[in-house]
Design an enzyme around this catalytic site. Structure first.
Site, PDB file in Angstrom:
ATOM      1  N   HIS A  22      -7.186  31.427  42.188  1.00  0.00           N
ATOM      2  CA  HIS A  22      -7.355  30.055  42.669  1.00  0.00           C
ATOM      3  C   HIS A  22      -6.535  29.828  43.938  1.00  0.00           C
ATOM      4  CE1 HIS A  22      -8.212  29.090  38.241  1.00  0.00           C
ATOM      5  NE2 HIS A  22      -9.354  28.913  38.882  1.00  0.00           N
ATOM      6  N   LYS A  46     -15.372  21.182  27.082  1.00  0.00           N
ATOM      7  CA  LYS A  46     -14.408  22.280  27.157  1.00  0.00           C
ATOM      8  C   LYS A  46     -13.062  21.843  26.589  1.00  0.00           C
ATOM      9  CE  LYS A  46     -13.166  25.762  30.543  1.00  0.00           C
ATOM     10  NZ  LYS A  46     -13.230  26.163  31.933  1.00  0.00           N
ATOM     11  N   ARG A  96     -16.774  36.407  42.280  1.00  0.00           N
ATOM     12  CA  ARG A  96     -15.984  37.561  41.837  1.00  0.00           C
ATOM     13  C   ARG A  96     -16.850  38.719  41.378  1.00  0.00           C
ATOM     14  NH1 ARG A  96     -12.622  34.328  37.419  1.00  0.00           N
ATOM     15  NH2 ARG A  96     -14.780  33.877  36.956  1.00  0.00           N
ATOM     16  N   SER A 134      -8.561  32.095  34.469  1.00  0.00           N
ATOM     17  CA  SER A 134      -7.660  31.342  33.595  1.00  0.00           C
ATOM     18  C   SER A 134      -7.810  31.795  32.154  1.00  0.00           C
ATOM     19  CB  SER A 134      -7.962  29.847  33.695  1.00  0.00           C
ATOM     20  OG  SER A 134      -7.733  29.387  35.001  1.00  0.00           O
TER      21      SER A 134
END
Length: 176
Positions: A22, A46, A96, A134
Site C-alpha cells: 500500500h 467484510k 499484483r 493485508s
C-alpha cells in the site's frame, strides 16, 4: 489567465492493515498527481481487524511525509461515484497478478460506463512486495517467530501497532 484544476486521484482499499505494498502505491501515485486521496472503503460484508479510526491513524502515520496526500473514508457507494464527488479525475489501482489484472480490467470498463470522464491508472509494484496483502500479513501473526516474519511486509508504524495490540491481547488473555 485560466486556472488549471489540480490533478486529483483516489486510491481506495480497506487498508486492514496498511502494508508496504500500500505504501509503495501511495508513494508512486502521490508523485504522479497534485493530490492523492487515500480512501478507506467501508464494506459492511467484510469483517475488519482494525477500526476505521485505527486504519486512518496508521495511514496518517505512514503518509506524513507526503503533503499532497489526505486520508478519507467512504461507504455505501461505488468508488467511481465517490471519485466524481470529490472531484478526482483518476482512480489508482494496483495490479499484483494476472487475476488482479482480469478483475481490474473489468472494473475499469464498468467505471467507464458509469463515469467516462474518470480515468483508471494501473500501477504494478516491484516483485519483492507484489504478493503482500493485508490478509496474508494478518495470517502470519501469532505463531513463534511471527514478529520477524511480518516486519518485512509492513511500514514501521504499522508493525509497531500490530505488535503492541497482539502483545496486549496476549497479556490480557494470560492474566485472566
Amino acid at each position: 489567465m485560466k486556472t488549471i484544476p489540480p490533478r486529483r486521484a483516489v486510491y481506495a482499499g480497506s487498508f486492514d492493515p496498511p502494508t508496504l505494498g500500500h505504501l509503495w502505491m501511495i508513494k508512486e501515485a502521490q508523485a504522479l498527481f497534485d493530490e492523492l486521496v487515500v480512501a478507506i472503503g467501508i464494506n459492511p460484508e467484510k469483517r475488519n481487524t482494525y477500526t476505521i479510526d485505527e486504519r486512518r491513524a496508521m495511514l496518517e502515520a505512514i503518509t506524513g511525509d507526503f503533503p499532497n496526500v489526505r486520508i478519507c473514508v467512504f461507504e455505501n457507494r461505488f468508488l467511481v461515484r465517490y471519485a466524481r464527488e470529490i472531484g478526482a479525475g483518476f482512480i489508482v489501482r494496483g495490479i499484483r497478478s494476472a487475476a488482479d489484472y482480469e478483475y481490474e480490467r473489468s472494473m475499469r470498463y464498468i467505471n467507464s460506463d458509469l463515469a467516462p470522464e474518470i480515468s483508471t491508472v494501473f500501477l504494478m509494484p516491484p516483485r519483492e512486495i507484489a504478493e503482500v496483502s493485508s490478509t496474508m500479513v494478518k495470517g502470519l501473526v501469532g505463531p513463534d517467530g511471527w514478529h520477524d516474519m511480518i516486519r518485512r511486509y509492513l511500514p514501521e508504524a504499522v508493525y509497531d501497532k500490530i505488535v503492541r495490540d497482539h502483545d496486549k491481547t496476549a497479556h490480557d488473555g494470560a492474566s485472566r
